[in-house]
Design a protein around this motif. Sequence first.
Motif, mmCIF file in Angstrom:
data_model
loop_
_atom_site.group_PDB
_atom_site.id
_atom_site.type_symbol
_atom_site.label_atom_id
_atom_site.label_comp_id
_atom_site.label_asym_id
_atom_site.label_seq_id
_atom_site.Cartn_x
_atom_site.Cartn_y
_atom_site.Cartn_z
ATOM 1 N N MET A 1 15.272 31.788 42.607
ATOM 2 C CA MET A 1 16.337 31.550 42.259
ATOM 3 C C MET A 1 17.523 30.847 43.389
ATOM 4 O O MET A 1 17.897 31.856 43.605
ATOM 5 N N ILE A 2 17.472 29.979 43.531
ATOM 6 C CA ILE A 2 19.125 29.156 44.709
ATOM 7 C C ILE A 2 20.543 29.783 44.039
ATOM 8 O O ILE A 2 20.638 29.305 43.216
ATOM 9 N N SER A 3 21.021 30.250 44.365
ATOM 10 C CA SER A 3 22.692 30.636 44.440
ATOM 11 C C SER A 3 23.328 29.754 45.371
ATOM 12 O O SER A 3 23.541 29.897 46.805
ATOM 13 N N VAL A 4 24.417 28.970 44.908
ATOM 14 C CA VAL A 4 25.331 28.505 45.349
ATOM 15 C C VAL A 4 26.507 28.966 45.960
ATOM 16 O O VAL A 4 27.454 28.471 46.997
ATOM 17 N N VAL B 1 26.070 33.063 41.673
ATOM 18 C CA VAL B 1 26.533 31.922 40.773
ATOM 19 C C VAL B 1 24.906 31.184 41.516
ATOM 20 O O VAL B 1 25.047 30.104 42.028
ATOM 21 N N PRO B 2 24.170 30.576 40.361
ATOM 22 C CA PRO B 2 22.972 30.216 39.929
ATOM 23 C C PRO B 2 22.902 28.657 40.401
ATOM 24 O O PRO B 2 23.876 28.298 39.868
ATOM 25 N N VAL C 1 31.622 35.917 51.557
ATOM 26 C CA VAL C 1 30.935 34.833 50.887
ATOM 27 C C VAL C 1 30.464 34.053 51.802
ATOM 28 O O VAL C 1 30.410 33.475 52.202
ATOM 29 N N LYS C 2 29.151 33.229 50.843
ATOM 30 C CA LYS C 2 28.365 32.577 51.210
ATOM 31 C C LYS C 2 28.989 31.284 50.238
ATOM 32 O O LYS C 2 28.476 31.511 48.642
ATOM 33 N N LEU C 3 28.643 30.443 50.794
ATOM 34 C CA LEU C 3 29.203 29.139 49.685
ATOM 35 C C LEU C 3 27.293 28.260 50.301
ATOM 36 O O LEU C 3 27.186 27.519 51.324
ATOM 37 N N LEU C 4 26.825 26.953 49.035
ATOM 38 C CA LEU C 4 25.747 26.458 50.030
ATOM 39 C C LEU C 4 24.619 26.771 50.572
ATOM 40 O O LEU C 4 24.218 26.199 51.459
ATOM 41 N N GLY C 5 24.898 28.137 50.635
ATOM 42 C CA GLY C 5 23.389 28.360 51.053
ATOM 43 C C GLY C 5 24.135 29.036 52.503
ATOM 44 O O GLY C 5 23.131 29.992 53.659
ATOM 45 N N GLN C 6 25.285 28.914 52.900
ATOM 46 C CA GLN C 6 25.890 29.548 54.405
ATOM 47 C C GLN C 6 26.920 30.684 54.229
ATOM 48 O O GLN C 6 28.107 30.560 53.156
ATOM 49 N N THR C 7 26.935 31.285 55.308
ATOM 50 C CA THR C 7 27.942 32.175 54.852
ATOM 51 C C THR C 7 29.576 31.412 55.742
ATOM 52 O O THR C 7 29.571 30.842 56.852
ATOM 53 N N MET C 8 30.535 31.881 54.586
ATOM 54 C CA MET C 8 31.726 31.205 55.410
ATOM 55 C C MET C 8 32.026 31.769 56.516
ATOM 56 O O MET C 8 33.203 33.340 56.452
ATOM 57 N N ASN C 9 32.830 30.771 57.129
ATOM 58 C CA ASN C 9 33.361 31.332 58.741
ATOM 59 C C ASN C 9 34.620 30.642 58.815
ATOM 60 O O ASN C 9 34.686 29.500 58.164
ATOM 61 N N GLU C 10 35.391 30.486 60.160
ATOM 62 C CA GLU C 10 36.841 29.628 60.351
ATOM 63 C C GLU C 10 35.203 28.139 61.186
ATOM 64 O O GLU C 10 36.076 27.668 60.526
ATOM 65 N N THR D 1 26.912 15.152 36.599
ATOM 66 C CA THR D 1 27.643 14.924 38.255
ATOM 67 C C THR D 1 26.254 15.812 39.025
ATOM 68 O O THR D 1 26.867 15.689 39.962
ATOM 69 N N GLY D 2 25.713 16.272 38.829
ATOM 70 C CA GLY D 2 25.088 17.307 39.476
ATOM 71 C C GLY D 2 25.080 18.616 40.067
ATOM 72 O O GLY D 2 24.460 19.152 41.084
ATOM 73 N N ALA D 3 26.504 18.944 39.785
ATOM 74 C CA ALA D 3 27.281 19.988 40.352
ATOM 75 C C ALA D 3 27.187 21.407 39.616
ATOM 76 O O ALA D 3 27.257 21.141 38.171
ATOM 77 N N THR D 4 26.695 22.148 40.519
ATOM 78 C CA THR D 4 26.694 23.793 39.741
ATOM 79 C C THR D 4 28.464 23.890 39.734
ATOM 80 O O THR D 4 29.726 23.888 39.855
ATOM 81 N N VAL D 5 29.180 25.052 38.223
ATOM 82 C CA VAL D 5 30.209 24.942 37.678
ATOM 83 C C VAL D 5 30.754 26.177 37.835
ATOM 84 O O VAL D 5 30.071 26.974 36.842
#
Length: 308
Positions: free
Chosen positions: A1-4, A27-28, A61-70, A182-186
């Motif tokens: 299952m993909i996590s956002v 969060v799936p 933190v990873k959002l939408l499959g990417q590790t958040m950085n500056e 909307t297609g958005a995960t909440v």
Amino acid sequence: MISVIETHDLCKSYNGRIVVEHLNLSVPQGCVYGFLGPNGAGKSTSMKILLGLVHPTSGSVKLLGQTMNEENRIALLRKTGSLIESPSGYLHLTARENLKIIADLKDIDHKDIDRVLEIVHLTADANRKVGQYSLGMKQRLGIAMALLGNPRLLILDEPTNGLDPAGIQEMRGLIASMPESTGATVLISSHLLGEMEQMVTQLGILDHGKMIFEGSLQELRKHSRGGIQIRVLDVKKGIDILNRQGILTQPMTHHLDILQLPSISDEKLAELVRTLSENNVGVVGLTSETKSLEEIFLSLTQNGREVA
């Protein structure tokens, strides 16, 4: 299952006081995820970290499959809509004018404004000044602002706060429909479990900065069993046998032939009934109490224990 959303050992402390402790959140995609906890549990701080508004003390933190950085934070946040605390807006301007300002800030085509107004049911009131709006309408406008640009992820911090029952009901329906409309995960936070169960499919419960439960609404209900009442023909002998099995019990005040047992597993209950029968204590009735979801929530947060 993909996590956002995925966090790994996320921690945040202020002047030595731990606010978020080793948070592992998943969060799936395509769900409405309820982020629950009593006031002061660390929910808002966690959500601000997800949005890059607060820097974590440690963890990632990873959002939408990417590790958040500056380097990629701004790009990721362009795909994320948020409503943190009370919605902001210019009261002397109309809803449409407010949305145009946000669209310009996000470099979004004004054509998207009609789409989000329709989603939050504000089309008919789009040209009214926001100062004339009810609190519920202002909350819906805040969500419309978050929806501009068709984000893949929505992060909403207690969007039903202060609403009357009609406003809460309307907000529930709006948020529950978001993945489909909307297609958005909440990801939505609240301290009210009874309110959330009508919107969410997945849950995480936070207490004192720690995750004490994460799973589906169905999995949480597995912890709903309360005490057990068992009706026997020989009360004195039944109490003696149960006590020897390590089960402390006593007759109910107004039903002296009914023994009150604590919450136990199905396997343990079957074993106790069998033992009673083998010792000629007739079992003629059995009732299992069921906790409400609010009671489960209070039990978890007050005990501060993790559950599977």
